[in-house]
Design a protein around this motif. Structure first.
Motif, short mmCIF file in Angstrom:
data_model
loop_
_atom_site.label_atom_id
_atom_site.label_comp_id
_atom_site.label_asym_id
_atom_site.label_seq_id
_atom_site.Cartn_x
_atom_site.Cartn_y
_atom_site.Cartn_z
N LEU A 155 -7.56 -17.64 3.12
CA LEU A 155 -7.31 -18.02 1.78
C LEU A 155 -7.38 -16.87 0.92
O LEU A 155 -8.00 -15.86 0.92
N ALA A 156 -6.89 -16.88 -0.52
CA ALA A 156 -7.04 -15.95 -1.51
C ALA A 156 -8.59 -15.71 -2.07
O ALA A 156 -9.16 -16.91 -2.15
N PRO A 157 -9.24 -14.57 -2.03
CA PRO A 157 -10.55 -14.23 -2.32
C PRO A 157 -10.81 -14.77 -3.82
O PRO A 157 -9.90 -14.78 -4.57
N ARG B 142 -15.41 -7.49 -7.64
CA ARG B 142 -16.54 -8.45 -6.79
C ARG B 142 -15.58 -9.67 -6.31
O ARG B 142 -15.08 -10.39 -7.10
N TRP B 143 -15.98 -10.01 -5.03
CA TRP B 143 -15.00 -11.07 -4.60
C TRP B 143 -15.90 -11.98 -3.47
O TRP B 143 -16.85 -11.54 -2.99
N HIS B 144 -15.53 -12.94 -3.10
CA HIS B 144 -15.96 -13.60 -1.85
C HIS B 144 -14.73 -14.71 -1.55
O HIS B 144 -14.08 -15.17 -2.34
N LEU B 145 -14.85 -14.93 -0.01
CA LEU B 145 -13.80 -15.89 0.21
C LEU B 145 -14.32 -17.23 0.36
O LEU B 145 -15.52 -17.62 0.30
N GLN C 3 -17.07 -5.58 3.41
CA GLN C 3 -17.45 -5.23 2.09
C GLN C 3 -17.01 -6.66 1.20
O GLN C 3 -16.21 -7.26 1.30
N ARG C 4 -17.58 -6.72 0.02
CA ARG C 4 -17.53 -7.78 -1.06
C ARG C 4 -17.54 -6.96 -2.21
O ARG C 4 -17.61 -7.64 -3.36
N GLN C 5 -17.66 -5.84 -2.42
CA GLN C 5 -17.50 -4.98 -3.88
C GLN C 5 -16.65 -3.64 -3.61
O GLN C 5 -16.76 -2.95 -2.52
#
Length: 1149
Positions: A595-597, A612-615, A647-649
């Motif tokens: 799915l889209a972050p 910055r993101w998360h699933l 990685q999340r950033q």
């Protein structure tokens, strides 16, 4: 400090505290005094606050003459409790100041939160019991074995302060019941009993790897308290315990010691003690080990690093106060004016640690306080703002009017002042936003040739407030009346920035952030969303309400690129729409792709953006990485960047200021590329750097401070390098750490690179900083260095000594530190003795650390009257003892509520203080008794010489037994002995901790002179009574002669088991003992290393059983004692030799 306060007060008439309230814990119905004393220009009024509200006086609660608060009986009921936070407020004509907070708590002792549990251990292993209880103040916890008190520390037993009992090398004799006893001012509680069962160890014992059964726990402790890290390990052979830090720093050996077999105790915790500690248990001679770790967090109360300074400002000027504090947790800073919180408005601003007052008015005059506060306490600093008023100043401008010109401009008009308008040289226009808090106030200065002005840099659709001030050469007028005017609305300056994601192949989730008021230029009434495919020119438009921030487009084509844009509207009309943003819907077959972050963008500066993101939940299954692409608006899309899956950033740099960028991010797996997240962000503009002025010179470096005495500190520093040989002067700033009165900061001038700062207070933390002056330029202050002046020995005794009987043979003695400022106490010495022992100068000693203000007196004898006194000590010396407090232990095990004596002052709880008159009478009586005894001795000696010709010579075999032909006395049931008295040591004392006979007085060590062998003799008279009996060799005795013998002191060996510690069953141990050991002393209050015991002779049968001797010892307490002491006090006894034995025989003949 008092001298400097007085001098400062006479030179600058302000208001400050000499004494402030401190935290206190009291028993219910106790009397409590919360100190408060202010200094300044009279009259000074004192009021008290409780939990921030005014405190009303009553018959039970009222103010003393010096301003302190007196509570006659502390209450702890739910509907009427005196517990809480107290502050005093002092006021005089200059303003008001608020003291630091003090907490009043009621002493209590709750039930045990953890009871000791029964355990079974193998012989030779380790045993551990734990009990926990909540109490205020913290209790003293001791342990009992079969209901007999255990010592705090032996070779195998360790009692930890937190309620843990450790037994190393368990023996079969250790089996039994154990319980803990918690005692504080409020009460005493005993836990339930736990059984220790000891099983036999296998033979031979099987080797075992080391195992930590009780490792250290994470601790959060206040500064200056004690931290205990427990570490108890088992194994065969017994493991060795060692400690280290995770940061490889050395452990502070001066503040650290090991309790028992490996517990780490850190006393007087400092911030540098914080960190991770490792306990390592290692099998001796091997590399087998195990490790346990714990973190120590040190909480520190606030302390001021920079404090406000008093200033004098003219009307309409600007005042700035700075206040910086440190502590852990980080303290919060608030500002007070005359004891009340300062609120921000257009003129008054608070920026972190700064207070700025613009356009000063006469009402701003007063005393300002900076309060730094965290959970560990609070500290306040004060400064005064003096507003200077000038005569013949103009009156305020009149008839101020405001008219809106556009969405960004308002016209102001006014009339000249009514009085002294000819002296006006300029006008100052002030304006700020009328809504919201902490709004910035702006000021524009114009000439005196106009009374109209257009302000044209305003936000659309905003209310603004305006006022005018007229200036003359010597000051300013009052502010004019305030007027409020609103700017017109306008169309939005730009459209919102879009964020696009797809949840399925046939939809697009469109979201946006609301426009700021500056960009919307009014209230947004609606949005217009337009979209089309990239190949079709037909545009679909949707109008949405102004409060929406997202919309879902459905029934779209899969695997199709869509273009979207949005526009915003106000009541004036529609603004320009945003540029087209593209988004491609996923393929119809891509049902299992990621799915889209959930993407967030943030501008770090004018050229850098942080992503910055998360699933979503479950979206990371089979994830192989991310693909990131971005491009400037109206520019082609750039290549994608691969990002690792963990990685999340990510940071994007090298962007252009004031540009809009489109950012796209998607996740991919082995199933293919996932749904894409699209978002738009605009970079801000860069702040232009103005041309810098001539830089100031660098500050002095390598500032070094060293304590020279209790009142002086030596400073030295290095001069920074200059291109020329300019003349340099220095200013040294000196003040106590945490100073609350800015006017007491000491500034000293010198041209040298060193300075001796004198007239300081003892045992006080000072901070020093140095700045230099060259060519009319001043450097910044150097980094602050801290130094503590050396302490002074206590000059006063502890106060408030109380002794309370809490059980039949146990009493609790409590006290308060000496009422001295800046005197550190590292140790308390408690002397106690019964009246009989006191007359003989035989005191027993307990010692406690300086942070402990209570102790238990155990094994007290019923029917005795005990005297107790306490002294304070530090590394500089010992202080005087307090007045003796008397405690009567009745045969029923209870002390009387009232004890009245002709020579004492009666008090409750069974104790009273001896006054000077009582002590004088006792000393005179004892002196007369001693004189009589000496005369009797001389008479007996003369009579014995006259009888020597008629007496039968008797010989004594060294170490032999009494022959069966020994003379029997008329009364054979009465043994003849006498109590040996310990000599008083008035001017010297011997260290009680070592094994040395070094004699020390207040001037240092006393060097011994010519050694003289002196013997200690006991004179035996026929009618003397038996007092204390120990085993000793027998002697031949002839009726009518005087016999002399010397006393031997036998070394004591530590017991090998718990049964050995308490003696055989039924044995009566005479004397008083404490959990930490005791020593006997002379009446002078100095304690001696010699533990002298009385030695008596058994003149009846040659040998007696231990039980018989015990019975006679008990009987001795009920018979009068006839005391015979030496005329000249001795320092120490000399062991007997053959020559001395022969001399004794000759003297007897």
């Amino acid at each position: 400090m008092n001298k400097r306060i007085t001098a400062s007060a006479t030179g600058f008439s302000e208001l400050f505290f000499i004494k402030e309230p401190h935290d206190v814990s009291a028993l219910r119905r106790d009397a409590v005094v919360l100190a408060c004393q202010a200094h300044g220009e009279a009259p000074i009024g004192i009021r008290w606050l409780k939990n921030g509200a005014a405190l009303a006086e009553s018959e039970r609660l009222y103010l003393l003459a010096n301003g302190s608060l007196f509570i006659s009986e502390v209450e702890s009921r739910k509907d009427k409790s005196d517990e809480g936070f107290y502050q005093c407020l002092a006021q005089n004509k200059y303003g008001s100041i608020l003291s630091q907070r003090a907490r009043l708590t009621i002493s209590s002792l709750s039930s045990f939160t953890q009871q000791p549990a029964s355990i079974t251990v193998m012989e030779g292993s380790v045993a551990r019991f734990v009990c926990k209880i909540t109490a205020t103040p913290p209790p003293i916890i001791t342990w009992e074995f079969n209901r007999v008190t255990l010592p705090l520390a032996t070779e195998r037993i360790t009692v930890l302060p937190g309620g843990v009992l450790q037994i190393q090398g368990v023996e079969a004799a250790d089996a039994g019941s154990y319980r803990c006893v918690a005692t504080n001012m409020a009460s005493r509680r005993k836990s339930s009993e736990a059984e220790l069962t000891v099983t036999a160890a296998p033979s031979p014992r099987v080797p075992q790897r080391p195992r930590i059964i009780a490792g250290p726990q994470n601790l959060t402790v206040p500064v200056h308290s004690t931290a205990l890290l427990e570490c108890m390990a088992t194994g065969n052979p017994r493991p060795l315990i060692s400690w280290s830090r995770a940061d490889h720093k050395s452990i502070d050996v001066h503040k650290t010691k090991v309790l028992g077999n490996g517990n780490l105790l850190i006393s007087d915790v400092k911030p540098q003690h914080a960190g991770i500690y490792f306990c390592r248990a290692t099998t001796p001679g091997t590399r087998n080990y195990t490790i346990a770790a714990a973190n120590i967090t040190v909480l520190a109360p606030p302390s001021l690093v920079e404090w406000p300074e008093s200033v004098t400002r003219p009307r309409a000027g600007t005042a700035r106060f700075v206040c910086t504090a440190e502590g852990f947790p980080a303290p919060q800073i608030t500002w007070l004016k005359n004891g009340e919180p300062v609120h921000s408005n257009g003129r008054v601003k608070m920026y972190n640690s700064k207070l700025v007052i613009n356009q000063i008015i006469p009402e701003d005059d007063g005393i300002y306080q900076c309060q730094a506060e965290n959970e560990q306490g609070s500290v306040l600093a004060m400064a005064r703002l003096i507003v200077v008023m000038s005569d013949n100043r103009p009156s305020a401008p009149r008839n101020v009017r405001a008219d809106t010109v556009s969405s960004s401009a308002i016209l102001l008009a006014w009339e000249r002042p009514m009085y002294n308008s000819d002296k006006v040289i300029a006008y100052s226009v002030h304006y700020m936003k009328a809504e919201g808090l902490n709004n910035e106030e702006y000021q524009i200065v114009i000439g005196n040739d106009t009374t109209r002005y257009i302000i044209d840099d305003l936000e659309a659709g905003r209310n603004y407030t305006f006022y005018i001030v007229a200036y003359m050469p010597m000051g300013a007028s009052r502010m004019s009346d305030h007027v409020i005017q609103r700017t017109f609305e306008d169309v939005p300056l730009r459209a919102p920035e879009l964020s696009l994601t797809s949840r399925s192949p046939s939809d697009i989730q469109v979201s946006w952030q609301p426009l700021s008021h500056k960009l919307s230029r009014g209230r947004v009434s609606g949005y217009r969303l337009s979209y089309r495919t990239s190949t079709d020119g037909a545009v679909t438009q949707l109008e949405l309400s102004g409060h929406k921030t997202h919309h879902l487009l459905e029934s779209l084509l899969p695997d199709t690129t869509y273009l979207l844009r949005i526009a915003a509207a106000t009541s004036i009309g529609w603004g320009e729409p945003s540029a087209w943003t593209s988004h491609r819907t996923p393929k119809a077959s891509s049902t299992k792709v990621p799915l889209a972050p959930e993407l967030q963008l943030e501008s770090l500066n004018c050229t850098t953006v942080v992503l910055r993101w998360h699933l979503p939940a479950g979206g990371a299954t089979g994830l192989q990485g991310y693909k990131l692409s971005y491009h400037e608006e109206s520019e082609p899309e750039g290549p994608a960047t691969q990002i690792p899956p963990h990685q999340r950033q990510h940071t994007i740099g090298g962007l252009d200021p004031r540009k809009k960028y489109h950012v796209k991010l998607l996740a991919y797996s082995f199933m293919g590329e996932g749904y894409q997240a699209d978002q738009t962000i605009s970079t801000p503009g860069c702040v232009s750097v103005r041309d810098r002025l001539v830089p100031p010179p660098p500050p002095p470096h390598h500032v070094y401070a060293r304590s020279n005495s209790s009142s002086s500190v030596f400073l030295h520093w290095a001069r920074p390098a200059f291109s020329g040989a300019q003349t340099v002067n220095y200013t040294v700033r000196c003040n106590p750490v945490g100073l609350q009165n800015a006017s007491l900061v000491l500034y000293l001038q010198t041209a040298a690179q060193s300075l001796m700062v004198t007239d300081l207070d003892s045992n006080t933390d000072y901070e020093f900083a140095v700045r230099l002056h060259v060519d009319q330029l001043s450097s910044p202050w150097s980094p602050v260095v801290y130094q503590t002046t050396l302490p002074e020995a206590p000059a006063q005794a502890p106060v408030g000594v109380k002794v309370t009987l809490i059980e039949g043979d146990t009493a609790l003695v409590s006290w308060k530190p000496p009422d001295e400022l800046n005197v550190a106490v590292t140790r308390y010495t408690i002397l106690y003795a019964s009246r009989r022992a006191w007359a003989a100068g035989e005191w027993q000693i307990l010692q406690r650390e300086g942070s402990v203000t209570m102790a238990l007196l155990e094994n007290l004898q019923s029917g005795q009257v005990y005297l107790v006194k306490v002294s304070a000590s530090n590394q500089m010396g010992d202080g005087p003892f307090s007045s003796a407090v008397e405690l009567t232990v009745h045969t029923d095990g209870h002390a009387p509520r009232k004890h009245v004596s002709a020579h004492g002052t009666a008090s409750s709880d069974g104790f009273y203080h001896l006054d000077q008159r009582s002590m004088t009478g006792i000393v005179v009586g004892v002196s007369i008794a001693l004189a009589c005894i000496i005369i009797c001795i001389l008479i007996l000696a003369c009579r014995s010489k006259s009888r020597q010709s008629s007496t039968t010579k008797s010989t004594r075999q060294a170490g032999g037994q009494t022959p069966p032909t020994a003379v029997r006395l008329a009364n054979q049931s009465q043994a003849e002995s006498v109590e040996v008295m310990m000599p008083m040591m008035r001017d010297h004392f011997i260290d009680a901790k070592g094994g040395t006979n070094l004699i020390i007085n207040s001037f240092g060590p006393v060097k011994p002179g010519i050694k003289k062998k002196r013997k200690r003799w006991n004179f035996f008279k026929r009618d003397s009574k038996d007092v204390k009996r120990v085993s000793s060799p027998s002697y031949s005795y002839h009726h009518g002669t005087t016999l002399l013998c010397y006393t031997e002191t036998s070394p004591q060996h530590p017991p090998s088991s718990l049964q050995g510690l308490f003696g055989p069953p039924g044995a009566d141990s005479e004397g008083s003992h404490s959990s930490e050991g005791s020593h006997e002393t002379g009446d002078s209050g100095r304690y001696s290393h010699d533990d002298t015991e009385a030695t008596n002779l058994s003149l009846g049968a040659g040998s007696r059983s231990a039980s018989l001797r015990g019975e006679e010892s008990e009987a001795s307490d009920e018979t009068p004692v006839r005391e015979v002491t030496e005329k000249e006090p001795r320092r120490h006894a000399t062991p007997p030799t053959d020559d001395t034995l022969q001399e004794q025989e000759m003297m007897k003949r």
